[in-house]
Scaffold this motif. Sequence first.
Motif, PDB file in Angstrom:
ATOM      1  N   ARG A  98      12.315   1.363   4.404  1.00 18.01           N
ATOM      2  CA  ARG A  98      11.415   0.710   3.458  1.00 18.01           C
ATOM      3  C   ARG A  98       9.588   1.387   4.477  1.00 18.01           C
ATOM      4  N   GLU A  99       9.837   1.227   5.630  1.00 17.62           N
ATOM      5  CA  GLU A  99       8.390   1.576   6.284  1.00 17.62           C
ATOM      6  C   GLU A  99       8.383   2.685   6.355  1.00 17.62           C
ATOM      7  N   LEU A 100       9.654   3.644   6.661  1.00 16.04           N
ATOM      8  CA  LEU A 100       9.799   4.748   6.971  1.00 16.04           C
ATOM      9  C   LEU A 100       9.496   5.409   5.837  1.00 16.04           C
ATOM     10  N   PHE A 101      10.006   4.267   4.627  1.00 18.97           N
ATOM     11  CA  PHE A 101      10.398   5.241   3.194  1.00 18.97           C
ATOM     12  C   PHE A 101       8.345   5.443   2.731  1.00 18.97           C
ATOM     13  N   ALA A 102       8.197   4.809   2.703  1.00 20.53           N
ATOM     14  CA  ALA A 102       6.702   4.278   3.010  1.00 20.53           C
ATOM     15  C   ALA A 102       5.757   5.984   2.688  1.00 20.53           C
ATOM     16  N   HIS A 143      -2.981  -2.637  -3.864  1.00 20.64           N
ATOM     17  CA  HIS A 143      -1.392  -1.853  -3.775  1.00 20.64           C
ATOM     18  C   HIS A 143      -1.939  -0.664  -4.542  1.00 20.64           C
ATOM     19  N   ASP A 144      -1.067   0.878  -3.478  1.00 19.21           N
ATOM     20  CA  ASP A 144      -1.223   2.444  -4.438  1.00 19.21           C
ATOM     21  C   ASP A 144      -0.096   2.037  -5.043  1.00 19.21           C
ATOM     22  N   PRO A 145      -0.785   2.045  -6.608  1.00 21.39           N
ATOM     23  CA  PRO A 145       0.300   1.807  -7.854  1.00 21.39           C
ATOM     24  C   PRO A 145       1.038   2.721  -7.896  1.00 21.39           C
ATOM     25  N   ARG A 146       1.533   4.047  -6.707  1.00 17.72           N
ATOM     26  CA  ARG A 146       2.442   5.308  -7.340  1.00 17.72           C
ATOM     27  C   ARG A 146       3.231   4.743  -5.756  1.00 17.72           C
ATOM     28  N   VAL A 147       3.546   4.196  -5.421  1.00 12.12           N
ATOM     29  CA  VAL A 147       4.165   3.735  -4.221  1.00 12.12           C
ATOM     30  C   VAL A 147       4.962   2.064  -4.606  1.00 12.12           C
ATOM     31  N   PRO A 148       6.076   2.075  -4.421  1.00 11.90           N
ATOM     32  CA  PRO A 148       6.907   0.791  -4.336  1.00 11.90           C
ATOM     33  C   PRO A 148       5.821  -0.750  -3.946  1.00 11.90           C
ATOM     34  N   PHE A 154       9.873  11.143  -0.312  1.00 14.93           N
ATOM     35  CA  PHE A 154      10.664   9.967  -1.046  1.00 14.93           C
ATOM     36  C   PHE A 154       9.365   9.640  -2.253  1.00 14.93           C
ATOM     37  N   ARG A 155       7.992  10.027  -1.555  1.00 11.28           N
ATOM     38  CA  ARG A 155       6.848   9.610  -2.151  1.00 11.28           C
ATOM     39  C   ARG A 155       6.777  11.097  -3.524  1.00 11.28           C
TER      40      ARG A 155
END
Length: 344
Positions: free
Chosen positions: A28-32, A8-13, A37-38
């Motif tokens: 969630r899929e789009l904002f990732a 898991h990328d710690p900079r992504v929820p 957002f990032r």
Amino acid sequence: MTSTPATHDPRVPDEAQWSALTASATKRELFAEDLYFRECWADALDVFGAQPPAGAADGAGTREPAGAAAAAALGPLGLFSFKCDGLAARRADRTLRYLTEQGFSILASSRIRHNRHSMRELWRYNWHVYTTDRLALMTLMHSVTESLLLIVHDDRYDPAVPGSVRLADLKGSADPAARGPEHLRTVLDPPNKIINFVHVADEPADIVREVGIFLDRMERRALLTRVREADPRRARQQAYEEVARLEAELPANDFDLDAALKRLGAIADADAFARVTSAVSGGARLSWDELCGLLDPADPAVDTWDFVRVATEVLDAERPASADLLPPSSAAEWRGRRHWPGRS
């Protein structure tokens, strides 16, 4: 040959944090993968993740993960902004009183100004239904002047429903037939669906993305820091002072159609204006180019908001298209979820 397991990328929820940020799997899929957002989520991790756990004295104790702290900090928050028309219509004081009456306190404010790119990013998932003529009108409407962004705190916060979701429910639809007397837009009494004065973020995830659109890195980190360290009384005073400065820079407009036509008729070419009034009274459609040929919005003698008011009556506003690509959430949807953030 064995593959390295994905980490898991710690900079992504993570799963739990996404659950606290949105009720929409599509969002969630789009904002990732969303740049705004990032970037702003990384800022939120740094600013809110630096807080000690609740109840810890002098910063003692084990800090919760930055993502969990950021998601928790966003839960009670809402994002509100005045549209330029809302300032011109002098609806700011009425709006600020409404927010207080509904249990929201101001934590921070920031001046903002849209350009044609930022407004299209902000409403990326909504404006696909607009005609190109309406896009031209919205570009004019949202870039007239600077406006004001507020981050507010839901003082009646229930962890089952984020503050942004409760605020979005209270805002009410742009369609008068779809809202009740309790809604903010009813209180503000806009003249039609296009001129509607205010904007709010739908969910915590939208707060993150929209702050990322409105402000650059230094500005948004400063805003988030002010939220973290907020003195609501001082923040409220600053917001009122900023509204006063903005209104002093922007002439008021009543957004009354008959009054707008009277003012425009006094300065417009008689033949051209006769075509405009005929279209307004008869419900005829004019294209953006036709309208601008009859009433030039760049002419200093033409009041921008009078032009806008007339344009909302004669332009084709929407095209056949699907509903919102990301429909707004609601308190009922959040309460109906099987598991709420932070609850078993």
